[in-house]
Design a protein around this motif. Structure first.
Motif, PDB file in Angstrom:
ATOM      1  N   ALA A 144       0.825  -1.212   0.000  1.00 15.58           N
ATOM      2  CA  ALA A 144       0.000   0.000   0.000  1.00 15.58           C
ATOM      3  C   ALA A 144       0.860   1.264   0.000  1.00 15.58           C
ATOM      4  CB  ALA A 144      -0.924   0.002   1.202  1.00 15.58           C
ATOM      5  N   LEU A 145       2.050   1.179   0.604  1.00 13.71           N
ATOM      6  CA  LEU A 145       2.945   2.331   0.616  1.00 13.71           C
ATOM      7  C   LEU A 145       3.415   2.688  -0.785  1.00 13.71           C
ATOM      8  CD1 LEU A 145       5.142   1.711   3.782  1.00 13.71           C
ATOM      9  CD2 LEU A 145       3.329   3.380   3.458  1.00 13.71           C
ATOM     10  N   TYR A 146       3.523   1.721  -1.663  1.00 11.58           N
ATOM     11  CA  TYR A 146       3.950   1.983  -3.037  1.00 11.58           C
ATOM     12  C   TYR A 146       2.914   2.824  -3.785  1.00 11.58           C
ATOM     13  CZ  TYR A 146       7.467  -1.592  -2.163  1.00 11.58           C
ATOM     14  OH  TYR A 146       8.505  -2.325  -1.644  1.00 11.58           O
ATOM     15  N   VAL A 147       1.693   2.812  -3.320  1.00 11.61           N
ATOM     16  CA  VAL A 147       0.636   3.618  -3.941  1.00 11.61           C
ATOM     17  C   VAL A 147       0.428   4.919  -3.157  1.00 11.61           C
ATOM     18  CG1 VAL A 147      -1.827   3.677  -4.508  1.00 11.61           C
ATOM     19  CG2 VAL A 147      -0.518   1.578  -4.853  1.00 11.61           C
ATOM     20  N   MET A 148       0.477   4.836  -1.845  1.00  6.37           N
ATOM     21  CA  MET A 148       0.158   6.008  -1.024  1.00  6.37           C
ATOM     22  C   MET A 148       1.240   7.085  -1.080  1.00  6.37           C
ATOM     23  SD  MET A 148      -1.730   4.123   2.228  1.00  6.37           S
ATOM     24  CE  MET A 148      -0.859   5.090   3.355  1.00  6.37           C
ATOM     25  N   ILE A 149       2.508   6.724  -1.120  1.00  6.78           N
ATOM     26  CA  ILE A 149       3.579   7.730  -1.141  1.00  6.78           C
ATOM     27  C   ILE A 149       3.558   8.529  -2.445  1.00  6.78           C
ATOM     28  CG2 ILE A 149       6.085   8.049  -1.168  1.00  6.78           C
ATOM     29  CD1 ILE A 149       6.253   5.890   0.981  1.00  6.78           C
ATOM     30  N   PRO A 150       3.493   7.900  -3.619  1.00 10.67           N
ATOM     31  CA  PRO A 150       3.381   8.712  -4.842  1.00 10.67           C
ATOM     32  C   PRO A 150       2.090   9.544  -4.892  1.00 10.67           C
ATOM     33  CG  PRO A 150       4.093   6.513  -5.400  1.00 10.67           C
ATOM     34  CD  PRO A 150       3.712   6.495  -3.948  1.00 10.67           C
ATOM     35  N   ALA A 151       1.002   9.002  -4.371  1.00  7.05           N
ATOM     36  CA  ALA A 151      -0.245   9.762  -4.346  1.00  7.05           C
ATOM     37  C   ALA A 151      -0.111  10.990  -3.446  1.00  7.05           C
ATOM     38  CB  ALA A 151      -1.390   8.874  -3.870  1.00  7.05           C
ATOM     39  N   ALA A 152       0.526  10.836  -2.293  1.00  7.39           N
ATOM     40  CA  ALA A 152       0.742  11.971  -1.390  1.00  7.39           C
ATOM     41  C   ALA A 152       1.653  13.001  -2.030  1.00  7.39           C
ATOM     42  CB  ALA A 152       1.318  11.488  -0.067  1.00  7.39           C
ATOM     43  N   LEU A 153       2.708  12.561  -2.706  1.00 12.31           N
ATOM     44  CA  LEU A 153       3.604  13.495  -3.392  1.00 12.31           C
ATOM     45  C   LEU A 153       2.882  14.236  -4.513  1.00 12.31           C
ATOM     46  CD1 LEU A 153       6.894  11.377  -3.536  1.00 12.31           C
ATOM     47  CD2 LEU A 153       6.370  13.328  -2.050  1.00 12.31           C
ATOM     48  N   ILE A 190      -0.359  14.948  -4.582  1.00 14.95           N
ATOM     49  CA  ILE A 190      -1.259  15.917  -3.939  1.00 14.95           C
ATOM     50  C   ILE A 190      -0.481  17.136  -3.450  1.00 14.95           C
ATOM     51  CG2 ILE A 190      -2.751  16.271  -1.931  1.00 14.95           C
ATOM     52  CD1 ILE A 190      -3.719  13.376  -2.356  1.00 14.95           C
ATOM     53  N   VAL A 191       0.691  16.919  -2.875  1.00 14.23           N
ATOM     54  CA  VAL A 191       1.525  18.038  -2.421  1.00 14.23           C
ATOM     55  C   VAL A 191       1.964  18.884  -3.611  1.00 14.23           C
ATOM     56  CG1 VAL A 191       3.761  18.612  -1.389  1.00 14.23           C
ATOM     57  CG2 VAL A 191       2.269  16.950  -0.286  1.00 14.23           C
ATOM     58  N   ALA A 192       2.355  18.249  -4.710  1.00 11.19           N
ATOM     59  CA  ALA A 192       2.771  18.990  -5.902  1.00 11.19           C
ATOM     60  C   ALA A 192       1.620  19.821  -6.459  1.00 11.19           C
ATOM     61  CB  ALA A 192       3.301  18.015  -6.952  1.00 11.19           C
ATOM     62  N   ILE A 193       0.416  19.280  -6.468  1.00 13.70           N
ATOM     63  CA  ILE A 193      -0.753  20.032  -6.943  1.00 13.70           C
ATOM     64  C   ILE A 193      -1.041  21.208  -6.016  1.00 13.70           C
ATOM     65  CG2 ILE A 193      -3.256  19.886  -7.265  1.00 13.70           C
ATOM     66  CD1 ILE A 193      -2.810  17.014  -8.291  1.00 13.70           C
ATOM     67  N   ALA A 194      -0.928  21.004  -4.709  1.00 13.13           N
ATOM     68  CA  ALA A 194      -1.170  22.089  -3.753  1.00 13.13           C
ATOM     69  C   ALA A 194      -0.144  23.202  -3.919  1.00 13.13           C
ATOM     70  CB  ALA A 194      -1.149  21.549  -2.323  1.00 13.13           C
ATOM     71  N   ILE A 195       1.118  22.843  -4.139  1.00 16.37           N
ATOM     72  CA  ILE A 195       2.154  23.861  -4.349  1.00 16.37           C
ATOM     73  C   ILE A 195       1.902  24.614  -5.643  1.00 16.37           C
ATOM     74  CG2 ILE A 195       4.624  24.150  -4.848  1.00 16.37           C
ATOM     75  CD1 ILE A 195       5.146  21.933  -2.795  1.00 16.37           C
ATOM     76  N   TYR A 196       1.505  23.909  -6.693  1.00 18.15           N
ATOM     77  CA  TYR A 196       1.187  24.559  -7.976  1.00 18.15           C
ATOM     78  C   TYR A 196       0.034  25.552  -7.812  1.00 18.15           C
ATOM     79  CZ  TYR A 196      -0.519  25.302 -12.666  1.00 18.15           C
ATOM     80  OH  TYR A 196      -0.970  25.882 -13.819  1.00 18.15           O
ATOM     81  N   ILE A 197      -1.017  25.156  -7.103  1.00 21.45           N
ATOM     82  CA  ILE A 197      -2.163  26.044  -6.896  1.00 21.45           C
ATOM     83  C   ILE A 197      -1.759  27.258  -6.064  1.00 21.45           C
ATOM     84  CG2 ILE A 197      -4.414  26.226  -5.740  1.00 21.45           C
ATOM     85  CD1 ILE A 197      -4.943  23.346  -6.662  1.00 21.45           C
TER      86      ILE A 197
END
Length: 75
Positions: A3-12, A14-21
């Motif tokens: 599950a970490l293989y999916v959750m870590i890239p997903a979290a990254l 989301i953070v990248a989208i938040a920084i872009y916004i």
């Protein structure tokens, strides 16, 4: 663990989208005047020192009043 293989890239992502916004909002001027809207709530629209009242008064002609007539009270 898988599950970490999916959750870590997903979290990254989301953070990248938040920084872009956030940077988009800063570049588009969303944070240029932080004090103006907060202070405009405190002023009456009829106050001649308030810029909105000056703009409104210059665009609408005021009716003539008699010199002996008292001015209306301000709230």
């Amino acid at each position: 663990m898988p599950a970490l293989y999916v959750m870590i890239p997903a979290a990254l992502l989301i953070v990248a989208i938040a920084i872009y916004i956030f940077f988009w909002a800063v570049d588009s001027g969303q944070y240029d005047d932080l004090d103006g809207p907060a202070h405009s709530v405190l002023f009456d629209d009829q106050d001649p020192k308030h810029l909105a009242a000056v703009d409104e008064a210059s665009s609408h002609p005021q009716p003539a009043t008699k010199p002996d007539e008292p001015a209306p009270p301000h709230a």
